[in-house]
Each structure stands twice: as C-alpha cells, then as structure tokens.
Design an enzyme around this catalytic site. Sequence first.
Site: not given
Length: 260
Positions: A105, A111
């Site tokens: 993504g 992240e």
Amino acid sequence: MSGEMSPIDRAKYVAAKRAVGFVEDGMRVGLGTGSTAAWMVRHLAETVDQEGMDITCVATSTRTAELARDLKLHVTTLDEVKWLDLTIDGADEFDPTLNLIKGGGGALLQEKIVATASDRMIVITDASKAVATLGAFPLPVEVIRFGWETTRTLIEETLVNVDVGGREAILRMENGMPYVTDEGNFIVDLHLERIGNPRQVSLVLNQLPGVVENGLFLDICDVVVIGKSDGSVELRDINEGSVHQEQVEVTATGNVFSDL
C-alpha cells in the site's frame, strides 16, 4: 453497507472485527494502511462509539489518518504519545514464524516505525497471504529520489550475493508517474520470487546508500488473525505458540459501513 460482500471482503471483515477485540479502553493504538486495515478502522470506530471507549490513535499514512478522523476517532502523532500499546495492520505475505512482507500500500516506512514502537502487533489478513517462504509478493524498498536509478542498480548488484530467486527491481508507478510516499520518496519493488534468508536480505538492503527502509517485518508481529469467507477466523499467536479458531458475526450494518 449496500449489497452482499464478496468472499474476500467477508474474510477481511471478520479478521478486522476480531482484531478490534484486542483493543481495550485507554489504549494507544496504531492504525495500519491498506484495504484490510480500512475495515479495521471502521470496526474500531463503531466499537468506540458503541462502548464509549477512550482510545488514542496513531495512523501509518495520510489516508488512514483521514479515514479515522472522518469516523470521529482521536488521531494524534507518535511523537505525542511516544509509545503504543497495540498496532493493528495488514500484510502482503506472512510465513510460519509470522515474519511479514508489507508495503504493497506504499506506507511501509511509517508502518514499520509504528509497529516497532508498539508493545504488540496484530496482523489482519486472509489465507491467501500465507506462504511457506517469503518472496512471491514483490518486496517494497523505499528509496530517496536523488540518484534512485543508481540505488536500484546497487540493489540489483547486491542481491547477487544473497539467497533469493530473482533480482529484478522495478520502480513503482501510479497514473504514469513514479509513486511518491508520504515522506516524498520513491518505492522500488523487488521481484525476488523466494527469500531464503530474510534477515540477510533486510540487513544488506538497509546498508545501501539511498535505501530508506524495506518491507520485511521480522520478529515484529505477535498475532495473525486470518479471516475466512465462512465468517470464521484463525488466530496464530507466535509468543504462546497457539493456533485456534473462532466464529465472528458478519453484520456490517453500522453507519461506519454505509458508504461501502
């Protein structure tokens, strides 16, 4: 929510719903990025609203932050909270030891920072993401724009000396232009086919000038919640060494699902 969910959406729905069950009142929660994580954000907003929970969220991308704020979740920065109790995110692949490939993504850097700054990481996924050996999904590598072609060449040359099945490195594109991350960097996707030694690959990649971070998440994930189209979930806990099944009710009727 309008219409019937597809089997894959049903699997994502139940995995996300079960993962939200790990969230407790007063927690600081990291919110992942991607299609499965978006289901989780909606479930979390519904739970917070229905149960009157007080939680603080840190998002791993601009689009996750926007979704969470739209759903009335309290979103702040990692610098503000310093540390998180729990992060819930998706994955592109996971192996039997719960090592991951993430970054499909485009948000792998934030992240990884958020997941590493958490006491626990819960990954929500479906059975198609389970692999015996990582590498079938292209490994994202975030690189500085300056000299990116030289960096890509260095990556390909370095991969000659590690245990992988392929070495093709392709710049990620979006609408005919290089994809740009929230930090203003590019992403090079490595088509490795098989990663025999993930630790070695991660180490050598991150030592190269121009490489910011790679999408191998090693020894970070604690629990994988695998959703299935029949409404069941499988929970794999690497710390407890346990695997068990549960059934999750599928009722996407709340306002947070009305636009789906």
